[in-house]
Design an enzyme around this catalytic site. Sequence first.
Site, short mmCIF file in Angstrom:
data_model
loop_
_atom_site.label_atom_id
_atom_site.label_comp_id
_atom_site.label_asym_id
_atom_site.label_seq_id
_atom_site.Cartn_x
_atom_site.Cartn_y
_atom_site.Cartn_z
N GLU A 46 0.97 -1.10 -0.16
CA GLU A 46 0.06 0.15 0.01
C GLU A 46 1.07 1.17 -0.01
O GLU A 46 2.02 1.30 0.64
CB GLU A 46 -0.85 -0.09 1.16
CG GLU A 46 -1.97 1.26 1.20
CD GLU A 46 -2.79 1.08 2.24
OE1 GLU A 46 -3.86 1.80 2.53
OE2 GLU A 46 -2.33 0.88 3.95
N LYS B 112 -9.89 0.83 -2.60
CA LYS B 112 -9.95 0.18 -1.40
C LYS B 112 -11.16 0.57 -0.60
O LYS B 112 -11.78 1.93 -0.74
CB LYS B 112 -8.98 0.89 -0.17
CG LYS B 112 -9.04 0.32 0.94
CD LYS B 112 -7.90 1.22 2.01
CE LYS B 112 -7.78 0.77 3.39
NZ LYS B 112 -6.51 1.61 4.04
N CYS C 203 -5.11 -3.33 2.97
CA CYS C 203 -4.85 -3.13 4.24
C CYS C 203 -6.02 -3.00 5.25
O CYS C 203 -6.32 -4.26 5.59
CB CYS C 203 -4.21 -1.60 4.29
SG CYS C 203 -3.32 -1.16 6.08
#
Length: 289
Positions: A44, A120, A161
């Site tokens: 990330e 995301k 994440c």
Amino acid sequence: MTNRLRLSLAQMNSTNRHAGNIEWMQDAIAQAAQEGADMLALPEASGLCNKDRADALTQVVDHADDPFIKACQEAAAKHGIWIQTGSTPVKGPDGADGARFLNHGDMINAQGEIVAGYDKIHLFDIFLDGKPATGESRRYGPGAKAVMAPTPWGDAGMAICYDLRFPQLFRDYAQAGASMLFIPSAFTIPTGRAHWEVLLRARAIENGAFVVASAQAGHHDDGRKTYGHSMVVNPWGEVLADMGPETVGITTVDLDMDEVVAARRQIPSLQNGRDYAFDAKAAKPHAAE
């Protein structure tokens, strides 16, 4: 489908400028090529790690114009290696100044073509005792679609994440046939120490899939500190690689995709799940009479 994937896992200490991260990526993919890798997986914020909103606004551009993504495409084609870019911030749909960014990752094939892109979904808004609120949603907008990337080694579920904490996303990927789950991250040190490895191993075990989790590590230009411990976990929950808390570089591992078939045959939980009704009233304890 090809049964063997030679994967180079990257651990970075990304800077607050695209140029330094591009140079690092180019060196990493050259090393991966020397080691015979089929794919390089990045973490990330690999393209830009900058929590200074005003400064980031001078650098973040539309996906089509992003210099890091373009450099990854060129490097993939040059070396004939797939790249999972981890993520980098790009402008949101309206592109206006002050608009929230998207935390975006791409899967790039060995010809330099983008075969899948993912924004995301789950934003890191948490409230640790004694720490300031993270407030990722102030800077980023959420994605709306789960995305699987087709590869010669099987379909790959894409995540970033904080998505790691939402197991249904990965269950949906596995039930749709994903054999690999990519979870590039920049975990904080407190949450990393407490939860990183156990959650990665859980996602692998639950779904009988390889988990590939490239991570950021160390002290960054923008002041943040990240946990490191880039990992690859096999479908049985065994850690095949752990890069530790400070190493910056790559490590290369061989993945046997037949292990996915074996794990799912031995523990067929993807087939054993059942529909059920949840009666919220019945689930509550009865008041004392």
